[in-house]
Design a protein around this motif. Structure first.
Motif, mmCIF file in Angstrom:
data_model
loop_
_atom_site.group_PDB
_atom_site.id
_atom_site.type_symbol
_atom_site.label_atom_id
_atom_site.label_comp_id
_atom_site.label_asym_id
_atom_site.label_seq_id
_atom_site.Cartn_x
_atom_site.Cartn_y
_atom_site.Cartn_z
ATOM 1 N N ARG A 1 0.837 -1.196 0.000
ATOM 2 C CA ARG A 1 0.000 0.000 0.000
ATOM 3 C C ARG A 1 0.873 1.249 0.000
ATOM 4 N NH1 ARG A 1 -5.091 -0.720 1.880
ATOM 5 N NH2 ARG A 1 -4.768 -2.738 0.901
ATOM 6 N N VAL A 2 0.680 2.140 -0.976
ATOM 7 C CA VAL A 2 1.495 3.354 -1.055
ATOM 8 C C VAL A 2 0.695 4.624 -0.841
ATOM 9 C CG1 VAL A 2 3.232 2.334 -2.575
ATOM 10 C CG2 VAL A 2 1.241 3.463 -3.586
ATOM 11 N N HIS A 3 -0.636 4.519 -0.914
ATOM 12 C CA HIS A 3 -1.442 5.745 -0.798
ATOM 13 C C HIS A 3 -2.866 5.394 -0.407
ATOM 14 C CE1 HIS A 3 -2.831 9.796 -1.511
ATOM 15 N NE2 HIS A 3 -3.687 9.389 -2.411
ATOM 16 N N SER A 4 -3.445 6.242 0.434
ATOM 17 C CA SER A 4 -4.852 6.116 0.811
ATOM 18 C C SER A 4 -5.428 7.510 0.977
ATOM 19 C CB SER A 4 -4.979 5.332 2.124
ATOM 20 O OG SER A 4 -6.336 5.248 2.529
ATOM 21 N N GLU A 5 -6.634 7.707 0.461
ATOM 22 C CA GLU A 5 -7.276 9.010 0.616
ATOM 23 C C GLU A 5 -8.791 8.861 0.454
ATOM 24 O OE1 GLU A 5 -7.564 11.966 -2.695
ATOM 25 O OE2 GLU A 5 -5.805 10.876 -3.447
ATOM 26 N N PRO A 6 -9.551 9.862 0.918
ATOM 27 C CA PRO A 6 -11.007 9.770 0.818
ATOM 28 C C PRO A 6 -11.486 9.792 -0.638
ATOM 29 C CG PRO A 6 -10.367 11.423 2.444
ATOM 30 C CD PRO A 6 -9.127 11.055 1.686
ATOM 31 N N LEU A 7 -12.466 8.947 -0.905
ATOM 32 C CA LEU A 7 -13.218 8.999 -2.155
ATOM 33 C C LEU A 7 -14.491 9.779 -1.836
ATOM 34 C CD1 LEU A 7 -12.936 7.747 -5.058
ATOM 35 C CD2 LEU A 7 -14.601 6.041 -4.310
ATOM 36 N N VAL A 8 -14.768 10.832 -2.584
ATOM 37 C CA VAL A 8 -15.884 11.721 -2.250
ATOM 38 C C VAL A 8 -16.771 11.926 -3.475
ATOM 39 C CG1 VAL A 8 -14.580 12.908 -0.444
ATOM 40 C CG2 VAL A 8 -14.516 13.788 -2.793
ATOM 41 N N TRP A 9 -17.973 12.405 -3.221
ATOM 42 C CA TRP A 9 -18.881 12.756 -4.314
ATOM 43 C C TRP A 9 -18.499 14.129 -4.851
ATOM 44 C CZ3 TRP A 9 -21.718 9.179 -6.449
ATOM 45 C CH2 TRP A 9 -22.165 8.093 -5.689
ATOM 46 N N VAL A 10 -18.439 14.250 -6.175
ATOM 47 C CA VAL A 10 -18.000 15.485 -6.806
ATOM 48 C C VAL A 10 -18.950 15.844 -7.943
ATOM 49 C CG1 VAL A 10 -16.097 16.597 -8.074
ATOM 50 C CG2 VAL A 10 -15.589 15.012 -6.201
ATOM 51 N N GLY A 11 -19.160 17.132 -8.127
ATOM 52 C CA GLY A 11 -19.979 17.628 -9.230
ATOM 53 C C GLY A 11 -19.533 19.023 -9.611
ATOM 54 N N ARG A 12 -20.132 19.566 -10.630
ATOM 55 C CA ARG A 12 -19.772 20.911 -11.069
ATOM 56 C C ARG A 12 -20.331 21.941 -10.101
ATOM 57 N NH1 ARG A 12 -18.039 23.302 -15.964
ATOM 58 N NH2 ARG A 12 -18.445 25.542 -15.963
ATOM 59 N N ASP A 13 -19.506 22.918 -9.759
ATOM 60 C CA ASP A 13 -19.942 23.991 -8.875
ATOM 61 C C ASP A 13 -21.071 24.769 -9.541
ATOM 62 O OD1 ASP A 13 -20.030 25.688 -6.713
ATOM 63 O OD2 ASP A 13 -18.328 26.910 -7.347
#
Length: 299
Positions: A173-185
């Motif tokens: 394992r080299v990296h971990s980060e949050p997966l989030v919901w994204v959309g256009r502002d």
């Protein structure tokens, strides 16, 4: 402020320019931003700002005009940019001439189209300066395809998303980060019902995490856009056709992280670095550069 005349009056030698500071200066000039340059050289914007301040004091000239969203070169900065590029090139040629390369050969490197591709240019540039006799061939594709090519002996190292359906943990394992919901502002996709979502191919960990979260929350959705690469998801969001699960570090305007009160949390996702058994010294060396890049950029 020091000037050439003051050095001459004191019979003092002119100062030497530090190659690392010159490299920082050239990177800022070419990227147009202290923030973007900091990501490329794996340092903080404040550290780069201090380097440039010392360089400006040494030369007695202002090199950048700082504006709200970018920086641009002054006329003196444009002159120094030409000198800086030539000096860095000459330094690289001198080092290459006198330091015989200790490693030779070829390394096949595969990566999925997400965070890995963001660190890759600088990793390859640094590796090439240190090991100019090693040829690195890069392939970008799905994690499943990268692992298959690794097993077939076509690739030596692969950087893949962990947790894909039917994909056991195989690497480090080299990296971990949050997966989030994204959309256009300011977009409307997040307000539509059923919710339009842009997802990767079947079996992808991001897809599974998103669909599981929506099902658990009882949110009505439709898969409006399917693609092999995260660049396709980004395109769908920019067009306000859909929202998508996306790594937090890849969000850039006009996209934004969506309100957690309206969409369910997704959790973290991870990247693994997998190497082929019996790899060469060259592939082991490149592996070390990848580890260091993630450590420096994300801590």
């Amino acid at each position: 402020m020091t000037t050439p005349a003051s050095f001459a009056a004191n019979n003092a030698p002119l100062p030497l320019l530090d190659t690392e500071v010159l490299r920082t200066f050239v990177t800022i000039a070419e990227s147009g931003s202290f923030t973007r340059a900091a990501r490329q050289v794996f340092r903080t914007p404040s550290a780069l700002s201090m380097q440039i301040k010392r360089l400006e004091d040494t030369l007695g000239q202002t090199l950048f005009v700082r504006e709200s969203r970018q920086v641009r070169l002054t006329p003196e900065g444009e002159v120094l940019l030409g000198y800086g590029r030539r000096l860095l090139k000459l330094n690289e040629e001198a080092v290459t001439q006198f330091l015989a390369p200790s490693l030779e050969g070829r390394v096949g490197f595969g990566t999925s189209d997400d965070v890995g591709t963001r660190i890759l240019p600088n990793v390859l540039a640094q590796f090439a300066r240190t090991h100019p006799a090693v040829q690195v061939d890069v392939v970008v594709g799905s994690s499943v395809n990268m692992l298959s090519r690794l097993d077939d002996g076509e690739l030596d190292l692969v950087l893949v998303t962990a947790g894909n359906v039917g994909q056991p943990a195989r690497g480090e394992r080299v990296h971990s980060e949050p997966l989030v919901w994204v959309g256009r502002d300011g977009g409307l996709a997040a307000q539509r019902s059923p919710l339009p979502v842009a997802l990767a191919h079947h079996g992808c960990a991001w897809r599974g995490m998103a669909l599981d979260a929506l099902d658990r929350a009882g949110i009505d959705y439709r898969i409006a856009y399917t693609c092999e690469h995260c660049a396709g998801q980004e395109a769908a969001m920019l067009a306000d056709l859909a929202v998508a699960p996306f790594p937090q570090s890849l969000i850039k305007a006009p996209l934004r992280k969506l309100d957690r009160d309206t969409l369910p949390p997704l959790g973290d996702y991870q990247l693994e670095l997998v190497k082929r058994g019996g790899g060469s010294q060259a592939s082991e060396a490149l592996l070390g550069y990848v580890f260091e890049a993630f450590r420096d950029m994300y801590g």
